[in-house]
Design a protein around this motif. Sequence first.
Motif, PDB file in Angstrom:
ATOM      1  N   GLY A  17       0.812  -1.214   0.000  1.00  0.00           N
ATOM      2  CA  GLY A  17       0.000   0.000   0.000  1.00  0.00           C
ATOM      3  C   GLY A  17       0.839   1.255   0.000  1.00  0.00           C
ATOM      4  O   GLY A  17       0.549   2.219  -0.728  1.00  0.00           O
ATOM      5  N   ILE A  18       1.899   1.258   0.813  1.00  0.00           N
ATOM      6  CA  ILE A  18       2.795   2.419   0.860  1.00  0.00           C
ATOM      7  C   ILE A  18       3.455   2.646  -0.504  1.00  0.00           C
ATOM      8  O   ILE A  18       3.584   3.786  -0.994  1.00  0.00           O
ATOM      9  N   ALA A  19       3.887   1.561  -1.149  1.00  0.00           N
ATOM     10  CA  ALA A  19       4.533   1.681  -2.463  1.00  0.00           C
ATOM     11  C   ALA A  19       3.567   2.251  -3.495  1.00  0.00           C
ATOM     12  O   ALA A  19       3.937   3.105  -4.313  1.00  0.00           O
ATOM     13  N   ILE A  20       2.317   1.808  -3.461  1.00  0.00           N
ATOM     14  CA  ILE A  20       1.329   2.309  -4.417  1.00  0.00           C
ATOM     15  C   ILE A  20       1.054   3.797  -4.189  1.00  0.00           C
ATOM     16  O   ILE A  20       1.012   4.600  -5.138  1.00  0.00           O
ATOM     17  N   VAL A  21       0.891   4.169  -2.904  1.00  0.00           N
ATOM     18  CA  VAL A  21       0.638   5.588  -2.593  1.00  0.00           C
ATOM     19  C   VAL A  21       1.822   6.443  -3.015  1.00  0.00           C
ATOM     20  O   VAL A  21       1.663   7.541  -3.583  1.00  0.00           O
ATOM     21  N   THR A  22       3.047   5.963  -2.749  1.00  0.00           N
ATOM     22  CA  THR A  22       4.254   6.713  -3.118  1.00  0.00           C
ATOM     23  C   THR A  22       4.337   6.905  -4.626  1.00  0.00           C
ATOM     24  O   THR A  22       4.678   7.994  -5.128  1.00  0.00           O
ATOM     25  N   TYR A  23       4.004   5.857  -5.351  1.00  0.00           N
ATOM     26  CA  TYR A  23       4.069   5.948  -6.815  1.00  0.00           C
ATOM     27  C   TYR A  23       3.012   6.905  -7.362  1.00  0.00           C
ATOM     28  O   TYR A  23       3.241   7.611  -8.340  1.00  0.00           O
ATOM     29  N   ILE A  24       1.837   6.941  -6.710  1.00  0.00           N
ATOM     30  CA  ILE A  24       0.781   7.856  -7.152  1.00  0.00           C
ATOM     31  C   ILE A  24       1.184   9.310  -6.902  1.00  0.00           C
ATOM     32  O   ILE A  24       0.984  10.197  -7.733  1.00  0.00           O
ATOM     33  N   VAL A  25       1.786   9.553  -5.726  1.00  0.00           N
ATOM     34  CA  VAL A  25       2.166  10.930  -5.362  1.00  0.00           C
ATOM     35  C   VAL A  25       3.386  11.375  -6.152  1.00  0.00           C
ATOM     36  O   VAL A  25       3.448  12.501  -6.667  1.00  0.00           O
ATOM     37  N   TRP A  26       4.398  10.461  -6.222  1.00  0.00           N
ATOM     38  CA  TRP A  26       5.631  10.787  -6.969  1.00  0.00           C
ATOM     39  C   TRP A  26       5.850   9.714  -8.033  1.00  0.00           C
ATOM     40  O   TRP A  26       6.654   8.788  -7.837  1.00  0.00           O
ATOM     41  N   PRO A  27       5.156   9.814  -9.158  1.00  0.00           N
ATOM     42  CA  PRO A  27       5.292   8.770 -10.189  1.00  0.00           C
ATOM     43  C   PRO A  27       6.705   8.735 -10.757  1.00  0.00           C
ATOM     44  O   PRO A  27       7.151   9.694 -11.366  1.00  0.00           O
ATOM     45  N   ASP A  28       7.374   7.634 -10.501  1.00  0.00           N
ATOM     46  CA  ASP A  28       8.743   7.490 -11.002  1.00  0.00           C
ATOM     47  C   ASP A  28       8.953   6.029 -11.390  1.00  0.00           C
ATOM     48  O   ASP A  28       8.527   5.611 -12.452  1.00  0.00           O
ATOM     49  N   ASN A  29       9.594   5.268 -10.527  1.00  0.00           N
ATOM     50  CA  ASN A  29       9.839   3.851 -10.767  1.00  0.00           C
ATOM     51  C   ASN A  29       9.123   3.046  -9.680  1.00  0.00           C
ATOM     52  O   ASN A  29       9.531   3.039  -8.524  1.00  0.00           O
ATOM     53  N   PHE A  30       8.055   2.380 -10.063  1.00  0.00           N
ATOM     54  CA  PHE A  30       7.241   1.656  -9.078  1.00  0.00           C
ATOM     55  C   PHE A  30       8.034   0.542  -8.399  1.00  0.00           C
ATOM     56  O   PHE A  30       7.893   0.299  -7.202  1.00  0.00           O
ATOM     57  N   TYR A  31       8.882  -0.148  -9.145  1.00  0.00           N
ATOM     58  CA  TYR A  31       9.627  -1.263  -8.570  1.00  0.00           C
ATOM     59  C   TYR A  31      10.630  -0.786  -7.518  1.00  0.00           C
ATOM     60  O   TYR A  31      10.882  -1.473  -6.519  1.00  0.00           O
ATOM     61  N   GLU A  32      11.206   0.392  -7.743  1.00  0.00           N
ATOM     62  CA  GLU A  32      12.091   0.951  -6.720  1.00  0.00           C
ATOM     63  C   GLU A  32      11.297   1.302  -5.470  1.00  0.00           C
ATOM     64  O   GLU A  32      11.740   1.051  -4.339  1.00  0.00           O
ATOM     65  N   ASP A  33      10.123   1.926  -5.658  1.00  0.00           N
ATOM     66  CA  ASP A  33       9.274   2.240  -4.500  1.00  0.00           C
ATOM     67  C   ASP A  33       8.892   0.967  -3.744  1.00  0.00           C
ATOM     68  O   ASP A  33       8.867   0.936  -2.498  1.00  0.00           O
TER      69      ASP A  33
END
Length: 356
Positions: free
Chosen positions: A26-42
């Motif tokens: 969930g944290i990774a998904i939220v981080t990617y939504i807020v700062w779209p960059d590299n989802f796998y790194e998140d």
Amino acid sequence: MSQSEYTGNPFPWLKSVAITSAFCLGIAIVTYIVWPDNFYEDLAVSFGYGASAIATARFTTYFFPSLSYRQVNVLTVLSAMVLGTANAFYWLSGPDTYQSLAEMKPVIMLALLFTLICFYYFYSYEQKLLAQHEMEQVRRKQSEQEKALVLSQLRQLQSQIEPHFLFNTLANAIALIDQDTAKAKLMLVRLTDLLHTNLHRTRADVTTLEEEIGLISAYLDIQQIRLGDRLSYQIISNDVSLTLPIPPFLIQPLVENAVYYGIEPKGEGGAIELHIEEDKHELVVQVKDNGKGIQPTMSSGGNGVSLENIRGRLVSLFDNKASLTIKEPLEGGVTATICLPKAQLMTLQEQGEVHG
């Protein structure tokens, strides 16, 4: 409270891994939504914090079992911050991103939030465990008190024999002396056996099937002499270990009920059968008669211990794992069945030996 004082494994490993993994995702998904960059790194950063927390908790409780649950939680939070941040720096550092730990303050703040939420979850779980532990202690103490009360009541029952039955037996024996000396002698012999067995059981919390069958046989012999051809009985205990322990005064009241409420009120009389069977897990005792059927006074009074008293003893001594059922078959009479778990019977025997 130390880890060893909990019942079982206090740390909910499988549940914790599942919840932490879901939270990391969930944290990774939220981080990617807020700062779209590299989802796998998140995802790698988020799971790094979660894995650090789980691994530290596992390591600490395994190698340092004497630490309290709260100490484990504190070490888990600190380790998650250090190891998780190092993992995040590994994935996020680069010429176009973070070049030093000082630049990773947003990530560290998110990590702090993550670890605080984890800490709150495990702290809440600790409080729940403590409450359950205290409740279990209260229940165990209450159960021991109830058992002590039941044993006290049982000793009072064991210290006396039904006066009405005793006087009737002696009166019948006196009347038979002139009419049938052999029957009078047999009645007095069986009464002596009954009193001797009853006296022996006043000193024990647990008896054996052999003693219980001997007592019931003596009782039914006396009733058979008194009622004559109106009563016949049979005891069937094929392939049953007669040394099995059993609480006294569980079977006898059922036999007394069969005589007084089933056979005696019936003009032509009837028969009583005592069936005893066992398997790997259970001892089953069944008292059958073909008498008058279920009577209103059977559970509330009369000779012997009432059915409600037997049920109460079963609940207290066997923690709801034993049962008493009363049925009225279509062909008439009453069938009373007691089912006793053999594991608890052995426990009662051990407790009786300790008390003795």
